[in-house]
Design a protein around this motif. Structure first.
Motif, PDB file in Angstrom:
ATOM      1  N   THR A 107      16.881  -0.072  -7.790  1.00 52.40           N
ATOM      2  CA  THR A 107      15.930   0.513  -6.184  1.00 52.40           C
ATOM      3  C   THR A 107      17.783   0.514  -5.026  1.00 52.40           C
ATOM      4  OG1 THR A 107      14.391  -1.144  -6.680  1.00 52.40           O
ATOM      5  CG2 THR A 107      14.948  -0.209  -3.881  1.00 52.40           C
ATOM      6  N   LYS A 108      18.842  -0.997  -5.771  1.00 49.89           N
ATOM      7  CA  LYS A 108      20.208  -0.490  -5.075  1.00 49.89           C
ATOM      8  C   LYS A 108      20.574   0.860  -4.987  1.00 49.89           C
ATOM      9  CE  LYS A 108      20.782  -5.342  -5.436  1.00 49.89           C
ATOM     10  NZ  LYS A 108      21.343  -6.386  -6.556  1.00 49.89           N
ATOM     11  N   LYS A 109      20.678   1.411  -6.383  1.00 53.96           N
ATOM     12  CA  LYS A 109      21.226   2.678  -7.055  1.00 53.96           C
ATOM     13  C   LYS A 109      20.951   3.666  -6.167  1.00 53.96           C
ATOM     14  CE  LYS A 109      22.614   5.580 -10.387  1.00 53.96           C
ATOM     15  NZ  LYS A 109      22.397   7.195  -8.877  1.00 53.96           N
ATOM     16  N   LEU A 110      18.960   4.106  -5.245  1.00 54.11           N
ATOM     17  CA  LEU A 110      18.362   4.437  -4.438  1.00 54.11           C
ATOM     18  C   LEU A 110      19.241   4.249  -3.572  1.00 54.11           C
ATOM     19  CD1 LEU A 110      15.437   5.211  -5.725  1.00 54.11           C
ATOM     20  CD2 LEU A 110      16.590   6.598  -6.134  1.00 54.11           C
TER      21      LEU A 110
ATOM     22  N   VAL B 267      15.680   1.181   5.115  1.00 52.09           N
ATOM     23  CA  VAL B 267      16.277   1.944   3.944  1.00 52.09           C
ATOM     24  C   VAL B 267      18.296   2.328   4.109  1.00 52.09           C
ATOM     25  CG1 VAL B 267      17.260   4.298   2.616  1.00 52.09           C
ATOM     26  CG2 VAL B 267      14.951   3.154   2.645  1.00 52.09           C
ATOM     27  N   ASP B 268      18.021   2.181   5.721  1.00 54.33           N
ATOM     28  CA  ASP B 268      19.405   2.518   6.460  1.00 54.33           C
ATOM     29  C   ASP B 268      20.399   1.258   6.660  1.00 54.33           C
ATOM     30  OD1 ASP B 268      19.519   5.139   6.102  1.00 54.33           O
ATOM     31  OD2 ASP B 268      18.933   4.883   8.868  1.00 54.33           O
ATOM     32  N   ASN B 269      18.776  -0.124   6.791  1.00 63.21           N
ATOM     33  CA  ASN B 269      19.353  -1.239   7.238  1.00 63.21           C
ATOM     34  C   ASN B 269      19.676  -2.703   6.143  1.00 63.21           C
ATOM     35  OD1 ASN B 269      18.453  -4.320   6.843  1.00 63.21           O
ATOM     36  ND2 ASN B 269      17.721  -3.914   8.991  1.00 63.21           N
ATOM     37  N   LEU B 270      18.847  -2.013   4.945  1.00 65.23           N
ATOM     38  CA  LEU B 270      18.525  -2.762   3.206  1.00 65.23           C
ATOM     39  C   LEU B 270      20.528  -1.903   2.464  1.00 65.23           C
ATOM     40  CD1 LEU B 270      15.854  -3.438   2.280  1.00 65.23           C
ATOM     41  CD2 LEU B 270      17.287  -4.548   2.520  1.00 65.23           C
ATOM     42  N   SER B 271      20.994  -0.500   2.901  1.00 67.10           N
ATOM     43  CA  SER B 271      21.795  -0.096   2.373  1.00 67.10           C
ATOM     44  C   SER B 271      22.962  -0.665   2.740  1.00 67.10           C
ATOM     45  CB  SER B 271      21.534   1.378   2.315  1.00 67.10           C
ATOM     46  OG  SER B 271      21.625   2.131   3.563  1.00 67.10           O
ATOM     47  N   ARG B 272      23.049  -1.158   3.856  1.00 67.00           N
ATOM     48  CA  ARG B 272      24.307  -1.775   4.885  1.00 67.00           C
ATOM     49  C   ARG B 272      24.532  -2.892   3.914  1.00 67.00           C
ATOM     50  NH1 ARG B 272      22.439   0.963   9.617  1.00 67.00           N
ATOM     51  NH2 ARG B 272      22.073  -0.379  10.087  1.00 67.00           N
ATOM     52  N   GLU B 273      23.190  -3.828   3.514  1.00 61.12           N
ATOM     53  CA  GLU B 273      23.684  -5.172   3.607  1.00 61.12           C
ATOM     54  C   GLU B 273      24.366  -5.279   1.666  1.00 61.12           C
ATOM     55  OE1 GLU B 273      22.951  -7.376   4.863  1.00 61.12           O
ATOM     56  OE2 GLU B 273      21.334  -6.298   6.646  1.00 61.12           O
TER      57      GLU B 273
ATOM     58  N   ASP C 185       9.514   9.367  -0.402  1.00 57.16           N
ATOM     59  CA  ASP C 185       8.941   8.415  -1.927  1.00 57.16           C
ATOM     60  C   ASP C 185       9.255   7.576  -2.545  1.00 57.16           C
ATOM     61  OD1 ASP C 185       6.745  10.369  -0.531  1.00 57.16           O
ATOM     62  OD2 ASP C 185       5.664  11.048  -2.562  1.00 57.16           O
ATOM     63  N   GLU C 186      10.242   7.973  -3.660  1.00 54.03           N
ATOM     64  CA  GLU C 186      11.123   7.424  -4.281  1.00 54.03           C
ATOM     65  C   GLU C 186      11.430   6.087  -4.018  1.00 54.03           C
ATOM     66  OE1 GLU C 186      13.466   8.081  -7.965  1.00 54.03           O
ATOM     67  OE2 GLU C 186      13.999   9.787  -6.622  1.00 54.03           O
ATOM     68  N   ILE C 187      11.623   6.581  -2.871  1.00 55.42           N
ATOM     69  CA  ILE C 187      13.030   4.490  -2.738  1.00 55.42           C
ATOM     70  C   ILE C 187      11.889   4.019  -1.959  1.00 55.42           C
ATOM     71  CG2 ILE C 187      13.509   5.805  -0.735  1.00 55.42           C
ATOM     72  CD1 ILE C 187      14.920   3.678  -1.794  1.00 55.42           C
ATOM     73  N   GLU C 188      10.666   4.371  -1.370  1.00 58.83           N
ATOM     74  CA  GLU C 188       9.625   3.659  -0.661  1.00 58.83           C
ATOM     75  C   GLU C 188       8.948   3.231  -1.524  1.00 58.83           C
ATOM     76  OE1 GLU C 188       7.954   5.894   2.239  1.00 58.83           O
ATOM     77  OE2 GLU C 188       9.072   6.522   3.125  1.00 58.83           O
ATOM     78  N   ARG C 189       8.580   4.079  -2.607  1.00 62.83           N
ATOM     79  CA  ARG C 189       7.757   3.464  -4.017  1.00 62.83           C
ATOM     80  C   ARG C 189       8.193   1.974  -5.177  1.00 62.83           C
ATOM     81  NH1 ARG C 189       5.263   8.303  -5.193  1.00 62.83           N
ATOM     82  NH2 ARG C 189       7.088   8.375  -7.248  1.00 62.83           N
ATOM     83  N   ALA C 190       9.659   2.341  -4.904  1.00 64.43           N
ATOM     84  CA  ALA C 190      10.896   0.717  -5.501  1.00 64.43           C
ATOM     85  C   ALA C 190      10.755   0.139  -4.550  1.00 64.43           C
ATOM     86  CB  ALA C 190      11.962   1.996  -5.438  1.00 64.43           C
ATOM     87  N   LEU C 191      10.824   0.111  -3.642  1.00 67.84           N
ATOM     88  CA  LEU C 191      10.946  -0.776  -2.253  1.00 67.84           C
ATOM     89  C   LEU C 191       9.405  -1.632  -2.341  1.00 67.84           C
ATOM     90  CD1 LEU C 191      12.583   0.433   0.939  1.00 67.84           C
ATOM     91  CD2 LEU C 191      13.240  -1.617  -0.727  1.00 67.84           C
ATOM     92  N   VAL C 192       8.309  -1.025  -2.823  1.00 69.67           N
ATOM     93  CA  VAL C 192       6.990  -1.642  -2.471  1.00 69.67           C
ATOM     94  C   VAL C 192       7.006  -2.424  -3.630  1.00 69.67           C
ATOM     95  CG1 VAL C 192       4.868  -1.484  -2.731  1.00 69.67           C
ATOM     96  CG2 VAL C 192       5.563  -0.123  -0.756  1.00 69.67           C
TER      97      VAL C 192
END
Ligand code: SAM
Length: 358
Positions: free
Chosen positions: A207-210, A187-193, A218-225
């Protein structure tokens, strides 16, 4: 001597023996025969031995070798197909399987079926005693060490126009939250992209908003999956950045690049990269998934656990099953060439190889 005195002596003697010899080790656990038979019947729902054997055009008098036969499901079918002619040799490293096959062959009156226990390391001397028209290996390829040497030697025992038929697992697993070994790091990695990164670019707006809100759990993990699984089957996901020389030259090791090129060639030839995912055949979809998975593993692999995904990385047996690509490269080195294949189910393919002509 009174009976109870005798018992005490026996007990005492046993304690002494045990203390000298150490505790008796339990035998190595292996699935019992009964279970192995059930498992083979279950596997047949996906492998469809009947379909493979029917497609192989078995003619009377053939000599067939079923290496790693397990309890013999395919061997029985081959022997029946030969209708009493020819010979079928079923080999396995497990004596109980071999004994079961020979008892069962007698019971069924299959006089052309012979089962043989072979050594686990290297090619057993038994194989050199015959010349084969067809060698069948179902779900066994990944069990061998030194495969190039094994199959080079085996090649010497094949008749002219012989076929090597290899049934192998071909499933590409989809992502699940269990695949994240470091979800917070991801999440940290992707949020810097930014949208320059194709993994970020292809995420849904939600997902981008999260990610922007630095959500965790859970919520962001499920969204990424959900997003990752969508990208995994997207024929166009990979296309844009494959042409980017950075990915070509720096991201992959040489064998991975070969693998990606090989997958890409297949897809381009069939025009798959121009189609949306819902118009693809199951086979083409699997190829797309393998290709996209390579990118996931290279770009995000540090945040993902191995579980099942390494199977399509050309480094080989990262997991239990060997990828078809690894097999093709090894068999090429062992003196075989690809002839054709039978697509059996979303999970299994039968690849037919033939000895290269000198
Ligand atoms: C996953 S099972 C597959 C059985 C069967 N071919 C099938 O498709 O149902 C693999 C089998 O290969 C056998 N095996 C493992 N190493 C072997 C070797 N070096 N030579 C022959 N058989 C081997 C195992 O004992 C086991 O029965």
């Amino acid at each position: 001597m009174p009976k109870n005195m005798m018992l005490i002596r026996v007990l005492f003697a046993s304690v002494i023996v045990m203390s000298i010899a150490g505790p008796v080790k339990p035998a190595e656990a292996k699935p019992p025969l009964k279970f192995a038979i059930m498992r083979q019947e279950h596997r047949n729902e996906y492998v469809q031995f009947e379909t493979v054997i029917e497609a192989l055009d078995i003619t009377s008098g053939m000599t067939i070798l079923d290496i790693g036969s397990g309890p013999g499901y395919a061997s029985f079918l081959f022997a029946e197909e030969l209708r009493g002619s020819g010979k079928v040799f079923a080999t396995d490293i497990r004596e109980d399987f071999v004994n079961y096959i020979s008892d069962e062959a007698k019971r069924r009156g299959l006089t052309n079926l012979f089962s043989v226990a072979v050594k686990a390391e290297g090619l057993d001397n038994f194989y050199g005693k015959h010349q084969y028209d067809l060698v069948f290996l179902s779900n066994v390829y990944h069990c061998f060490d030194n495969r190039i040497e094994y199959f080079s030697k085996l090649r010497g025992f094949l008749k002219q126009k012989a076929r090597l038929v290899i049934v192998l697992y071909n499933q590409v697993p989809v992502f699940s939250v269990d695949d994240f070994s470091n979800a917070d790091g991801l999440v940290d990695n992707l949020s810097r992209e930014t949208d320059d990164n194709p993994f970020y670019k292809n995420l849904s707006a939600g997902t981008k908003k999260l990610l922007g809100d630095h959500a965790k759990g859970d919520e962001i993990e499920r969204a990424l999956v959900d997003d990752f699984n969508r990208m995994l089957v997207d024929p166009r996901f990979y296309k844009g950045f494959y042409s980017d020389s950075y990915f070509r030259k720096n991201l992959f090791t040489v064998p991975e690049r070969e693998f990606a090129n090989w997958l890409l060639m297949t897809l381009e030839e069939d025009g798959v990269l121009e189609k949306p995912a819902d118009q693809l055949s199951a086979k083409a979809l699997r190829t797309v998934m393998k290709l996209n998975r390579l990118f996931f593993m290279k770009k995000l692999g540090g945040y993902l656990a191995g579980g099942g995904m390494g199977a399509y990385i050309p480094a080989g047996d990262a997991n239990r099953h060997t990828s078809k690509y690894v097999m093709l490269r090894e068999l090429d080195a062992a003196g075989y060439e690809y002839s054709s294949e039978i697509n059996l189910s979303p999970y299994f393919d039968a690849v037919i190889m033939v000895p290269k002509t000198p």
